[in-house]
Design an enzyme around this catalytic site. Sequence first.
Site, PDB file in Angstrom:
ATOM      1  N   GLU A  21       0.836  -1.203   0.000  1.00  0.00           N
ATOM      2  CA  GLU A  21       0.000   0.000   0.000  1.00  0.00           C
ATOM      3  C   GLU A  21       0.872   1.254   0.000  1.00  0.00           C
ATOM      4  OE1 GLU A  21      -3.999  -0.573   2.352  1.00  0.00           O
ATOM      5  OE2 GLU A  21      -2.323  -1.267   3.586  1.00  0.00           O
ATOM      6  N   TYR A  53     -14.878  26.833  -0.938  1.00  0.00           N
ATOM      7  CA  TYR A  53     -14.834  25.369  -0.987  1.00  0.00           C
ATOM      8  C   TYR A  53     -13.840  24.833  -1.997  1.00  0.00           C
ATOM      9  CZ  TYR A  53     -18.595  26.273  -4.402  1.00  0.00           C
ATOM     10  OH  TYR A  53     -19.355  26.751  -5.432  1.00  0.00           O
ATOM     11  N   GLU A  73      -8.311   6.413   9.687  1.00  0.00           N
ATOM     12  CA  GLU A  73      -8.775   7.220  10.809  1.00  0.00           C
ATOM     13  C   GLU A  73      -7.849   8.427  11.001  1.00  0.00           C
ATOM     14  OE1 GLU A  73     -10.125   2.977  11.787  1.00  0.00           O
ATOM     15  OE2 GLU A  73      -8.454   3.930  10.756  1.00  0.00           O
ATOM     16  N   LYS A  98     -11.948   4.044   1.127  1.00  0.00           N
ATOM     17  CA  LYS A  98     -10.785   3.297   0.651  1.00  0.00           C
ATOM     18  C   LYS A  98     -11.318   2.115  -0.173  1.00  0.00           C
ATOM     19  CE  LYS A  98      -6.443   1.376   2.367  1.00  0.00           C
ATOM     20  NZ  LYS A  98      -5.637   1.068   3.569  1.00  0.00           N
TER      21      LYS A  98
END
Length: 119
Positions: A21, A53, A73, A98
């Site tokens: 990863e 934004y 997280e 993910k």
Amino acid sequence: MDRVALRGLKARGHHGVFPEERQEGQLFVVDLVLGLDTRPAAADDDLAKTVHYGIVAEEAVAVVQGEPVNLIETLAERISQACLKHEGVQEVEVRVHKPDAPITVPFDDVTVTITRSRA
């Protein structure tokens, strides 16, 4: 409190606990809901009195593309802190997707959702 939402921000990052990863990277998708008072901006039709934004989107993508972390997280927390640096933003909900997580069974998506506000 009013809400401004950005959905489906996409960026490639190198987050995860497995070496592949970190080396290969993968797609992450981010949804943001910003809580703020839009009345002053609406009353004067003035961008300076609300959150830009487009800039928030760029900053969130930069976090995803930035320093690798083990957990989504942690990634969500870093994105929330970037959003809360904007003066008018009082609260933010961050959802990190993910979709290519290394899971051995069929699945559609993995997400972590956090809500943070000014203390």
